[in-house]
Structure formats: C-alpha cells, structure tokens
Design a protein around this motif. Structure first.
Motif, PDB file in Angstrom:
ATOM      1  N   PHE A 172     -33.876   9.488  44.041  1.00  0.00           N
ATOM      2  CA  PHE A 172     -34.540   9.530  42.733  1.00  0.00           C
ATOM      3  C   PHE A 172     -35.004   8.114  42.410  1.00  0.00           C
ATOM      4  CE2 PHE A 172     -30.891  12.377  42.932  1.00  0.00           C
ATOM      5  CZ  PHE A 172     -31.474  13.615  42.718  1.00  0.00           C
ATOM      6  N   ASP A 216     -35.504  16.452  37.111  1.00  0.00           N
ATOM      7  CA  ASP A 216     -34.893  15.196  37.553  1.00  0.00           C
ATOM      8  C   ASP A 216     -35.163  14.110  36.504  1.00  0.00           C
ATOM      9  OD1 ASP A 216     -34.040  16.565  39.744  1.00  0.00           O
ATOM     10  OD2 ASP A 216     -35.514  15.734  41.122  1.00  0.00           O
ATOM     11  N   HIS A 257     -32.939  22.616  36.514  1.00  0.00           N
ATOM     12  CA  HIS A 257     -32.955  21.290  35.875  1.00  0.00           C
ATOM     13  C   HIS A 257     -34.248  20.571  36.210  1.00  0.00           C
ATOM     14  CE1 HIS A 257     -31.886  20.349  40.002  1.00  0.00           C
ATOM     15  NE2 HIS A 257     -32.307  19.116  39.773  1.00  0.00           N
ATOM     16  N   HIS A 266     -36.420  23.068  38.559  1.00  0.00           N
ATOM     17  CA  HIS A 266     -36.139  23.579  39.903  1.00  0.00           C
ATOM     18  C   HIS A 266     -34.648  23.866  40.031  1.00  0.00           C
ATOM     19  CE1 HIS A 266     -36.024  19.159  39.950  1.00  0.00           C
ATOM     20  NE2 HIS A 266     -35.094  19.236  40.903  1.00  0.00           N
TER      21      HIS A 266
HETATM   22 FE   FE2 Z   1     -33.442  17.994  41.191  1.00  0.00          FE
END
Ligand code: FE2
Ligand code: AKG
Length: 360
Positions: A309, A238, A236, A293
């Motif tokens: 995040f 982020d 995926h 990643h």
């Molecule tokens: Fe991630």
C-alpha cells in the motif's frame, strides 16, 4: 467501458477535472502495459496516462504487465512467506501486531475485521513498513534519510531463525516500491498535473507491505452465511494512494461495481493488480475511485497474496487538488495528514482484537 457520465456544468471551463467525474459501472478490469512508463516519448507516456486515467475514474482497479519484477523474486518471496506462516502459532504471536504502536508484525486469523459488519477475517498476515534493502547492490536505497513518520513512527519487527526471510522480503518490498515510484508520475499526468507533482510528497516512501495467507473457506459456510460476515477479507477500501498486489492462482479477489455487482479480479499470470485507495479519493474528491473489494477463498487450497500500500509521506496533508473541486462538487472530506488517516483506519480494523486495557 464508461456509462452514465455526469453532464458538466456549463459555466465551468473544460480543464476542471471535476467535470470528468462519472458514475460508470464496469464488468471488466483493464490490463495496462507499463512498457512505455519511462519512454522518452511524451506522447507515449501521455497515452499510457490516459489509459490509467480511464481506469482510475471508472473502475479504481487495473492490472499491470511489464512491471519488471522477476518471477524468480516473486517465487522466493512467496516461499519464505509460506515458511513463516507454517511456524507454530505461539512463535508467530511473539510478534503480535498489537505489541507495536505502528501496526507491524503478525496478525492472527480473525485478528482483523476489515468490514466492521463482519465477524473477523479468515486470513493471517505479516506487516512491514519501509526499511532499506539488505543487499543494497540490488536496489536503490537512496531514500535512507532519517525519517519522522509522525503518527506511524516505529520500526519493523522480524522473526528470528528464518534464514533469508528478512532479506528476501525487503528485496521484494524495494522492487515493488520502484514500480510505485514509476506509477506516481503517470497518476499525476492522468490528473493533468506536472509529472513531478507527487515527488515532494513521496520523499520517504510511506508504504506498508503485507504477506497474507488465506486458508480455504468452506464454500457451504459462505452459502449459509449469505451476508458474507466471515470471509477471507471483508469488503473494504484501501487506505493509501494505491495498492500493488501480487496474488497467487487461487482467485477469490472481487471488486464491487457501482451497480453493486461483485466482479472477479481473476489472477492473470505475469501481472500485478493495482487499485486506488482512499488517499487518492481524497486528493481527487472521489474522481479517482477507491473501490470496495473483498476476498473469498473458495479454491479449496491455501491462498497467498502480497499487497503493498503506497501512500504519500505520513506528514503530508491530504488536501484536494484544486481542479477536482468545483462549486457544484465541493470538497467532501476532513483534512488530515496521511499518517493520521492511515493510523485511524488501522486502529478501527484491529479494534476488536486489541487487548482490553486492564482497569487501574
Ligand atoms: Fe484491500
Ligand atoms: O489478498 C488480496 O487479494 C487482497 C488483499 C486486500 O485487499 C488488502 O489487504 O487490503
């Protein structure tokens, strides 16, 4: 490090960031020392920003050292995380993430399916968003103005009966936010923008933090499932501007280069991993890379990690930075607010485990 830099279009002036786009591949993730992040020497800050720019354009991942977060606080945070995950499943499920409108609380094993081709992720997690630290003598809690987080509005939820959990987790959260606030001006410099470019876009830190626990993965099940459909966290990108990740020593985080090869982001003591997310890819029209990643925990032991995040305020529109767009590389994305984007991605990630609405 870089290879295959695309040749610039001759009719466009050099200052266009779009001309710095690369299709480079990489074998290593750079380590960047943040010691000069607050230096009064502009040349030193510029040099640091140049290293960050290189990593952002070519890799999308880098390690940071001299980040200023004490090992003691990290250890305490990991300890409370371990205590939390050791609770009975039904206690943890009282805070099921599906019960909140803004994806806060507990995610059970397989509750997430980060790669939509996957079979559910082999990790459990606990998610929280911005809230002032409880011990405000320790950290700056100046961003305490009333907030309206639009699509992502809502409070955190906390387990009861775990002394020190909330205090420690929020203390760590606020410290990582400070590291993020240190990085935004450097990213701006790296983009040839004024250092304060993101200041008015990050007035009420929009940052989700996760405590993650990955049980060991039976290596043979991954070998017999070569598509990697059931792994710690599926491939995926982020969703925010960038992620600041602490990982324990188990290893297992892998980053995909443009040749499709998975490069290990091996744990390096004393460092944190920073990776770019989709919001920066959108601001920069993909000049900054939001790199794929995944995690496969083959260590044979429990793995713990803590990503934070950091995005722009949820009401900020994700619009291209003008110098990142040229006639030859027009803007690729639909414009929406950061909150709409993050929420839409979270909805997709959790869709498979959401309770089915009962028919009327
Ligand atoms: Fe991630
Ligand atoms: O656990 C890790 O090392 C990475 C976690 C991650 O990629 C994520 O939560 O988005």
């Amino acid at each position: 490090m870089a290879s295959n830099t695309l040749s610039p279009s001759p009719e466009l002036p050099e200052l266009f960031l779009a001309l710095k786009r690369t299709e480079s591949t990489f074998e290593e993730i750079p380590v960047i020392d943040l010691a000069n992040a607050c230096s009064k020497d502009t040349v030193a800050r510029r040099k640091l920003a140049d290293l960050i720019r290189d990593a952002c354009i070519n890799v999308g991942f880098f390690y940071i050292k001299s980040h200023g977060i004490s090992e003691d606080l990290i250890e305490k945070t990991v300890d409370v995380a371990k205590t939390y995950f050791a609770l009975p499943e039904e206690t943890k499920m009282e805070l099921d993430i599906h019960k909140t409108p803004n994806f806060k609380g507990y995610t059970a094993l397989f509750g997430e399916n980060t790669d939509s081709n996957g079979l559910g992720d082999l990790h459990e997690g606990f998610d929280l968003g911005w809230e002032p630290a409880i011990d405000s003598t320790q950290v700056d809690t100046s961003a305490e103005a009333p907030r309206n987080d639009g699509a992502m509005s809502g409070e955190n939820v906390w387990p009861t009966g775990l002394p020190g959990f909330k205090e420690t987790v929020l203390d760590y959260y606020q410290r990582v936010l400070q590291v993020g606030q240190l990085l935004f001006p450097l990213f701006a410099l790296a983009l040839d923008l004024p250092e304060n470019y993101f200041d008015d876009k990050t007035t009420k830190p929009a940052a989700i933090m996760r405590l993650l626990h990955y049980p060991p993965q039976n290596p043979t099940s991954f070998e017999t499932d070569p598509d990697g459909r059931q792994i710690g966290i599926g491939a995926h990108t982020d969703y925010e501007c960038f992620t600041i990740l602490w990982q324990d020593r188990s290893g297992g985080l892998q980053v995909q280069n443009t040749a499709g090869k998975w490069v290990d982001a091996v744990p390096i003591p004393g460092t944190l991993v920073v990776n770019l997310g989709d919001q920066f890819a959108r601001w920069t029209n993909d000049i900054f890379k939001s790199t794929l990643h995944r995690v496969i925990n083959r260590s044979g032991t429990e793995r713990y990690s803590i990503p934070l995040f950091f995005g722009t305020d949820y009401d900020v529109r994700l619009e291209p930075i003008p110098t990142c767009v040229t006639p030859g590389s027009p803007y690729k994305y639909e414009i929406m607010t950061a909150g709409e984007y993050v929420k839409s991605r979270l909805e997709a990630t959790y869709a498979h485990s959401a309770p089915v609405a009962s028919a009327a």
